[in-house]
Design a protein around this motif. Sequence first.
Motif, PDB file in Angstrom:
ATOM      1  N   ALA A 190      -0.373   2.446 -15.522  1.00  0.00           N
ATOM      2  CA  ALA A 190       0.332   1.299 -14.935  1.00  0.00           C
ATOM      3  C   ALA A 190      -0.488   0.738 -13.771  1.00  0.00           C
ATOM      4  O   ALA A 190      -1.019   1.504 -12.954  1.00  0.00           O
ATOM      5  CB  ALA A 190       1.713   1.723 -14.439  1.00  0.00           C
ATOM      6  N   ARG A 191      -0.576  -0.579 -13.702  1.00  0.00           N
ATOM      7  CA  ARG A 191      -1.352  -1.219 -12.643  1.00  0.00           C
ATOM      8  C   ARG A 191      -0.420  -1.942 -11.673  1.00  0.00           C
ATOM      9  O   ARG A 191       0.546  -2.573 -12.083  1.00  0.00           O
ATOM     10  CB  ARG A 191      -2.374  -2.193 -13.235  1.00  0.00           C
ATOM     11  CG  ARG A 191      -3.423  -1.474 -14.076  1.00  0.00           C
ATOM     12  CD  ARG A 191      -4.594  -2.358 -14.449  1.00  0.00           C
ATOM     13  NE  ARG A 191      -5.638  -1.571 -15.109  1.00  0.00           N
ATOM     14  CZ  ARG A 191      -6.603  -0.912 -14.476  1.00  0.00           C
ATOM     15  NH1 ARG A 191      -6.652  -0.966 -13.146  1.00  0.00           N
ATOM     16  NH2 ARG A 191      -7.499  -0.216 -15.132  1.00  0.00           N
ATOM     17  N   PHE A 192      -0.759  -1.845 -10.384  1.00  0.00           N
ATOM     18  CA  PHE A 192       0.067  -2.422  -9.330  1.00  0.00           C
ATOM     19  C   PHE A 192      -0.802  -3.327  -8.460  1.00  0.00           C
ATOM     20  O   PHE A 192      -1.885  -2.929  -8.022  1.00  0.00           O
ATOM     21  CB  PHE A 192       0.686  -1.321  -8.468  1.00  0.00           C
ATOM     22  CG  PHE A 192       1.569  -0.378  -9.225  1.00  0.00           C
ATOM     23  CD1 PHE A 192       2.929  -0.600  -9.323  1.00  0.00           C
ATOM     24  CD2 PHE A 192       1.027   0.745  -9.859  1.00  0.00           C
ATOM     25  CE1 PHE A 192       3.746   0.261 -10.030  1.00  0.00           C
ATOM     26  CE2 PHE A 192       1.833   1.622 -10.562  1.00  0.00           C
ATOM     27  CZ  PHE A 192       3.192   1.382 -10.655  1.00  0.00           C
ATOM     28  N   ASP A 193      -0.320  -4.535  -8.233  1.00  0.00           N
ATOM     29  CA  ASP A 193      -0.946  -5.429  -7.269  1.00  0.00           C
ATOM     30  C   ASP A 193      -0.345  -5.125  -5.907  1.00  0.00           C
ATOM     31  O   ASP A 193       0.846  -5.372  -5.661  1.00  0.00           O
ATOM     32  CB  ASP A 193      -0.703  -6.890  -7.650  1.00  0.00           C
ATOM     33  CG  ASP A 193      -1.410  -7.266  -8.940  1.00  0.00           C
ATOM     34  OD1 ASP A 193      -2.524  -6.770  -9.166  1.00  0.00           O
ATOM     35  OD2 ASP A 193      -0.829  -8.054  -9.723  1.00  0.00           O
ATOM     36  N   VAL A 194      -1.156  -4.591  -5.037  1.00  0.00           N
ATOM     37  CA  VAL A 194      -0.688  -4.139  -3.724  1.00  0.00           C
ATOM     38  C   VAL A 194      -0.836  -5.299  -2.744  1.00  0.00           C
ATOM     39  O   VAL A 194      -1.945  -5.807  -2.530  1.00  0.00           O
ATOM     40  CB  VAL A 194      -1.483  -2.911  -3.268  1.00  0.00           C
ATOM     41  CG1 VAL A 194      -1.068  -2.484  -1.872  1.00  0.00           C
ATOM     42  CG2 VAL A 194      -1.304  -1.768  -4.270  1.00  0.00           C
ATOM     43  N   GLU A 195       0.273  -5.715  -2.155  1.00  0.00           N
ATOM     44  CA  GLU A 195       0.278  -6.852  -1.248  1.00  0.00           C
ATOM     45  C   GLU A 195       0.864  -6.433   0.094  1.00  0.00           C
ATOM     46  O   GLU A 195       1.847  -5.686   0.153  1.00  0.00           O
ATOM     47  CB  GLU A 195       1.098  -8.003  -1.839  1.00  0.00           C
ATOM     48  CG  GLU A 195       0.558  -8.519  -3.162  1.00  0.00           C
ATOM     49  CD  GLU A 195       1.416  -9.637  -3.741  1.00  0.00           C
ATOM     50  OE1 GLU A 195       2.527  -9.848  -3.204  1.00  0.00           O
ATOM     51  OE2 GLU A 195       0.976 -10.275  -4.712  1.00  0.00           O
ATOM     52  N   PRO A 196       0.279  -6.928   1.192  1.00  0.00           N
ATOM     53  CA  PRO A 196       0.799  -6.573   2.521  1.00  0.00           C
ATOM     54  C   PRO A 196       2.217  -7.096   2.707  1.00  0.00           C
ATOM     55  O   PRO A 196       2.569  -8.186   2.251  1.00  0.00           O
ATOM     56  CB  PRO A 196      -0.185  -7.247   3.479  1.00  0.00           C
ATOM     57  CG  PRO A 196      -0.857  -8.309   2.676  1.00  0.00           C
ATOM     58  CD  PRO A 196      -0.878  -7.830   1.264  1.00  0.00           C
ATOM     59  N   GLY A 197       3.010  -6.309   3.369  1.00  0.00           N
ATOM     60  CA  GLY A 197       4.440  -6.623   3.540  1.00  0.00           C
ATOM     61  C   GLY A 197       5.245  -5.619   2.773  1.00  0.00           C
ATOM     62  O   GLY A 197       5.750  -4.648   3.348  1.00  0.00           O
ATOM     63  N   PRO A 198       5.360  -5.776   1.435  1.00  0.00           N
ATOM     64  CA  PRO A 198       6.074  -4.755   0.660  1.00  0.00           C
ATOM     65  C   PRO A 198       5.348  -3.414   0.648  1.00  0.00           C
ATOM     66  O   PRO A 198       5.982  -2.371   0.529  1.00  0.00           O
ATOM     67  CB  PRO A 198       6.129  -5.356  -0.747  1.00  0.00           C
ATOM     68  CG  PRO A 198       5.734  -6.776  -0.633  1.00  0.00           C
ATOM     69  CD  PRO A 198       4.967  -6.938   0.627  1.00  0.00           C
ATOM     70  N   TRP A 199       4.002  -3.437   0.737  1.00  0.00           N
ATOM     71  CA  TRP A 199       3.210  -2.209   0.699  1.00  0.00           C
ATOM     72  C   TRP A 199       2.718  -1.900   2.112  1.00  0.00           C
ATOM     73  O   TRP A 199       2.001  -2.695   2.722  1.00  0.00           O
ATOM     74  CB  TRP A 199       2.028  -2.362  -0.249  1.00  0.00           C
ATOM     75  CG  TRP A 199       2.448  -2.479  -1.683  1.00  0.00           C
ATOM     76  CD1 TRP A 199       2.892  -3.590  -2.327  1.00  0.00           C
ATOM     77  CD2 TRP A 199       2.482  -1.427  -2.650  1.00  0.00           C
ATOM     78  NE1 TRP A 199       3.196  -3.315  -3.638  1.00  0.00           N
ATOM     79  CE2 TRP A 199       2.948  -1.992  -3.876  1.00  0.00           C
ATOM     80  CE3 TRP A 199       2.152  -0.058  -2.624  1.00  0.00           C
ATOM     81  CZ2 TRP A 199       3.098  -1.240  -5.038  1.00  0.00           C
ATOM     82  CZ3 TRP A 199       2.291   0.686  -3.782  1.00  0.00           C
ATOM     83  CH2 TRP A 199       2.764   0.109  -4.972  1.00  0.00           C
ATOM     84  N   ARG A 200       3.130  -0.752   2.601  1.00  0.00           N
ATOM     85  CA  ARG A 200       2.807  -0.383   3.973  1.00  0.00           C
ATOM     86  C   ARG A 200       2.629   1.124   4.061  1.00  0.00           C
ATOM     87  O   ARG A 200       2.738   1.837   3.066  1.00  0.00           O
ATOM     88  CB  ARG A 200       3.878  -0.889   4.942  1.00  0.00           C
ATOM     89  CG  ARG A 200       5.280  -0.497   4.580  1.00  0.00           C
ATOM     90  CD  ARG A 200       6.344  -1.432   5.151  1.00  0.00           C
ATOM     91  NE  ARG A 200       6.128  -1.830   6.524  1.00  0.00           N
ATOM     92  CZ  ARG A 200       6.042  -3.101   6.907  1.00  0.00           C
ATOM     93  NH1 ARG A 200       6.132  -4.081   6.035  1.00  0.00           N
ATOM     94  NH2 ARG A 200       5.873  -3.401   8.174  1.00  0.00           N
ATOM     95  N   GLY A 201       2.371   1.625   5.239  1.00  0.00           N
ATOM     96  CA  GLY A 201       2.208   3.067   5.420  1.00  0.00           C
ATOM     97  C   GLY A 201       1.622   3.376   6.776  1.00  0.00           C
ATOM     98  O   GLY A 201       1.630   2.546   7.692  1.00  0.00           O
ATOM     99  N   ASN A 202       1.116   4.580   6.913  1.00  0.00           N
ATOM    100  CA  ASN A 202       0.459   4.954   8.158  1.00  0.00           C
ATOM    101  C   ASN A 202      -0.775   5.785   7.849  1.00  0.00           C
ATOM    102  O   ASN A 202      -0.970   6.277   6.742  1.00  0.00           O
ATOM    103  CB  ASN A 202       1.403   5.712   9.096  1.00  0.00           C
ATOM    104  CG  ASN A 202       1.767   7.097   8.633  1.00  0.00           C
ATOM    105  OD1 ASN A 202       2.792   7.300   7.968  1.00  0.00           O
ATOM    106  ND2 ASN A 202       0.954   8.084   8.969  1.00  0.00           N
TER     107      ASN A 202
END
Length: 374
Positions: free
Chosen positions: A161-173
Motif C-alpha cells: 500500500a502506498r501513502f502520500d504523506v502530507e504535512p498537517g495530517p502526518w506529524r510526529g516527533n
Amino acid sequence: MLSPMDDYPIHQVAEVIRHVETSDRNFYDRYYFNCHGPDADSPWLIIGLGVYPNLGVTDCFAVVRHRDEHIVVRASKALGADRTDLTVGPFTVEILDGLRRIRVALEDGHGDLSFDLEFVANGPAALEPRHFQRQMERVTFDTQRFVQTGLWSGRLAVDGARFDVEPGPWRGNRDRSWGVRPVGEPEPPGRRADASISGTFFWIYSVMEFSDHAIVVVVQETETGERVMDDARRVWHDPNREPEWLGHVSHEITFVPGTREAAEATLRFTRPSGAVTTVTCHPDLANFLAFGTGYGLEADWRHGMWQGDLKVSDLHLKVSELDPTMKLFCVTDHFTRFVRFDGDNEENGCGLFEFAAIGPHEQYGFTGYTDTAP
C-alpha cells in the motif's frame, strides 16, 4: 582516522572527531523519529539510527505497525572515519537544515517497507534533563537528549500500500540522544551478578502535541517508585517563549487484563503553588518497538552488535502472533490521543506515549517479571 569534520573548530577533547572522550564501550550517538497519519488506521512508523564509536558500528532500523502487520527492516555496517556519513546500506538520514529539516529514506527492495520522507520542525528543539543511573560501581546510563515535534511529507509504502504523506495530517516527533547506555553484545555482569539489584525498568516517555505547544514527560522509577527521572515541560511552538516546567508527575495506569500493556493512563503535573495540569492518555495503536529492531529481545541483533562490514535483513510478523511473554520485556510506543485539562481549559492533542513496566513494581502490584494485570 581524520574526517572532513576535523577541519571545523568543534573538537571537545584532544582527539579526532572519530574518537569520543570516554573509552566506555557503551557510548552511543542516536537518532529517533516517529511518523503517524491522521488516525489509528494509518501506518505508525518508527525509525532509528545509532553510531557506536567504541564498538566500530553504525546501524539503523525502521519498524512500522499497520493494522495487524509488524514490519521491520534493519541494517548494520562497520563505522568509518567520517561520522557525518549517515547511510547504512539502503538507509539514509540527511541533515538538510540543522534543528529544522531532516530527510530519512529507505530504498525499495528490502522487505515490505520503503519511504522517502522529510521532517520539518514546527517548534524548537528542547533539551531534556540529563539521565544518570549507576548500578553499584558501574555507570549504566549517562545520557543527554533533545526532543522536537514536526510535520512530515513525502512517500511511504507499507506491504504493497502506498501513502502520500502530507504535512498537517502526518506529524510526529524526533529526538537525538548520546552518551552511555547498554549496547552491543552482552557484557559479563561481574560483581553485579551476585548483588540483589532490582532489574525494574518502569518508564513513561510521552510527547504530546497540542495547538501551540507540546508537553514532554519523562518518568523512570525503581521497584518502590523512587524516581530516577521526573520531568514534565510545556514546549511552546513559538521559539521566543521559554519552556515551562509543569511540576511533579504522578500517574495512574489502567492495564489491558492479562498483560502489562497500557489501556489508558492519567498523568497529573502538580506545581508547588498547588496548580494541577491533568492529561488523560488514550492509546490507539501500539508499536511493539523491541521486536526485531535491536532493543535486546533477540540475541542475534542488538544495537551496536557487530554484524560484519554490511548486513541488511527484514522481518514481517503478525502483531496478533507476537510472543506475549516477550512483550513483558518490551518498550512499547503508542500512537495516542490526549486530553489536557488546565483548570477549566480543555484541549485535545495526539502524539507518543512510550511505556514499559518491566520487573517488580509496588504501585501496580507486580511482584516479579512475568505476573500480569488482573
